[in-house]
Design an enzyme around this catalytic site. Sequence first.
Site, mmCIF file in Angstrom:
data_model
loop_
_atom_site.group_PDB
_atom_site.id
_atom_site.type_symbol
_atom_site.label_atom_id
_atom_site.label_comp_id
_atom_site.label_asym_id
_atom_site.label_seq_id
_atom_site.Cartn_x
_atom_site.Cartn_y
_atom_site.Cartn_z
ATOM 1 N N GLY A 1 49.448 47.201 17.411
ATOM 2 C CA GLY A 1 50.419 47.499 18.725
ATOM 3 C C GLY A 1 51.132 48.978 18.826
ATOM 4 C CG LEU A 2 52.699 50.133 15.682
ATOM 5 C CD1 LEU A 2 53.335 50.383 14.183
ATOM 6 C CD2 LEU A 2 54.017 50.294 16.860
ATOM 7 C CG ASP B 1 48.410 53.199 23.986
ATOM 8 O OD1 ASP B 1 49.480 53.069 24.359
ATOM 9 O OD2 ASP B 1 47.822 52.252 23.623
ATOM 10 C CD GLU C 1 41.654 54.161 22.860
ATOM 11 O OE1 GLU C 1 42.315 55.457 22.982
ATOM 12 O OE2 GLU C 1 41.883 53.319 22.130
ATOM 13 C CB SER D 1 46.253 52.819 14.783
ATOM 14 O OG SER D 1 45.387 51.624 14.971
ATOM 15 C CG ASP E 1 48.846 51.324 30.573
ATOM 16 O OD1 ASP E 1 48.781 50.078 30.737
ATOM 17 O OD2 ASP E 1 48.562 51.711 29.592
ATOM 18 C CE1 TYR F 1 45.924 46.132 27.300
ATOM 19 C CE2 TYR F 1 43.690 46.623 28.630
ATOM 20 C CZ TYR F 1 44.889 46.989 28.123
ATOM 21 O OH TYR F 1 45.574 48.040 28.528
HETATM 22 P P1 NG1 Z 1 47.855 48.846 22.289
HETATM 23 O O1 NG1 Z 1 48.906 48.115 21.966
HETATM 24 O O2 NG1 Z 1 47.412 50.192 21.636
HETATM 25 O O3 NG1 Z 1 46.753 47.949 22.162
HETATM 26 C C1 NG1 Z 1 47.209 48.761 24.861
HETATM 27 C C2 NG1 Z 1 46.578 49.504 25.809
HETATM 28 C C3 NG1 Z 1 47.790 50.516 26.601
HETATM 29 C C4 NG1 Z 1 48.674 49.404 27.509
HETATM 30 C C5 NG1 Z 1 49.226 48.331 26.248
HETATM 31 C C6 NG1 Z 1 49.954 47.458 27.139
HETATM 32 C C7 NG1 Z 1 44.859 50.620 24.842
HETATM 33 C C8 NG1 Z 1 44.202 52.079 24.192
HETATM 34 N N1 NG1 Z 1 46.029 50.702 25.163
HETATM 35 O O4 NG1 Z 1 47.948 49.197 23.746
HETATM 36 O O5 NG1 Z 1 47.027 51.173 27.630
HETATM 37 O O6 NG1 Z 1 48.168 48.714 28.222
HETATM 38 O O7 NG1 Z 1 48.112 47.727 25.558
HETATM 39 O O8 NG1 Z 1 51.099 47.972 27.861
HETATM 40 O O9 NG1 Z 1 44.076 49.691 24.821
#
Ligand code: NG1
Length: 407
Positions: A131-132, A178, A167, A134, A42, A230
């Site tokens: 990874g949901l 998200d 965010e 929150s 994304d 990340y």
């Molecule tokens: P999560 O799984 O909430 O850490 C993160 C990123 C997304 C996307 C996914 C991987 C945030 C808020 N969200 O999600 O934008 O890149 O990883 O697909 O960091």
Amino acid sequence: MAESDADLSALGAGFQAHFGALRAGVVARAPGRVNLIGEHVDYNDLPVLPMALGQRTSIVAQPRDDRRVRCASAKSRFGPREFELSAEIARSPQGDWCNYVKAAAQALVREFGLERGADLFVSSDLPSSAGLSSSSALVVAAGLALAAVNGVALEPLDFAERMARAERYVGVESGGMDQAICLLGRDGHALKLDFAPLRAEALPCPGDWRFVVAHSLVEADKSGAAREAYNQRRAECAAALELLLASGELQGEPRSYRGLLEVHGAEKLAWIAERVLAGELLARARHQLSEFARVQQARKCLVCADAEGFGEALDESHASLRDDYSVSCPELDALVELARASGALGARLTGAGFGGCIVAFARETSLERLLAGLGRHYASRASALEFEPVLVARPSRGAWVEPFELR
Ligand code: NG1
């Protein structure tokens, strides 16, 4: 959707225990999500295919006459916090839960000049660092609550784009998935999301398809080490793109992954990438290109109810995230294997990885076997957990805000 009286009275009681009488307020609800496919793409504006969950974060908010925001949580490990609304809100220490509230608040002050603070009581049945999403549920719920007590109303698409930018306050260079699924989710549907500008295509989930989310019991701490990893993936994608563009093969072409994919398609670009790139950068780019193709494929399978094809796309996505993108871990890999051995048609890590959850996909007829197989994995540990390690994801509606009324 009518919320249960018990849920509302627990929220009301929680609010009053922290802040005293609740005269007039709002309640904002923001769901978590499970991403079915389209992972770590994304932030390069490539499409994704998530669904919103029934699990969510709720905030009861009562407006104040000053610019103070006071925050309290139903979970004792998230202690009370306070701050003042302003266009430059100082961050709490890294990892502090209040940063997600501050993220929404600062963005809304900058864009709409919010003047009115609020007392906020937060409650959630979403596990954190799983990874949901929150974190985005908290940002969106806080944003909706603060906007509502200030009389600011926005269209969900517009609000989602603003909250995605907001965010980044916490230091993760995240994409927009998200916040978008949190605001746009639809009962019974997965959404194909496209970015820049944000667009959503609602795709009904076939009646006998089931998605099971299972936790690896490894915390994916996106406010700690996982945050660096990340951001590093994102930087590696940018570096790989620069090299691709600088190569003789692609001069004068669009300057984004999406633009290049639209002009050349995934296969041709992958062929060029193999000639121009090497090592980790090649692997990172390969994931972007192959995941793009898998999202198209999975969308088609969803539309024509091809369960085997959909499962295959999930399996291949996991392999790519593990081998090319290096965001899996042995616990996630083991759980994915277990899900497949227990009747799943496909399974993969979901969300950012580095721990957190997998999503396993099965037909209704195999659900019991899958749940039993996964359940055995937790048999000796389940009682020590403060969340359900396995849940059947019900595709749910997106976030909303309404007056808080005890019926
Ligand atoms: P999560 O799984 O909430 O850490 C993160 C990123 C997304 C996307 C996914 C991987 C945030 C808020 N969200 O999600 O934008 O890149 O990883 O697909 O960091």
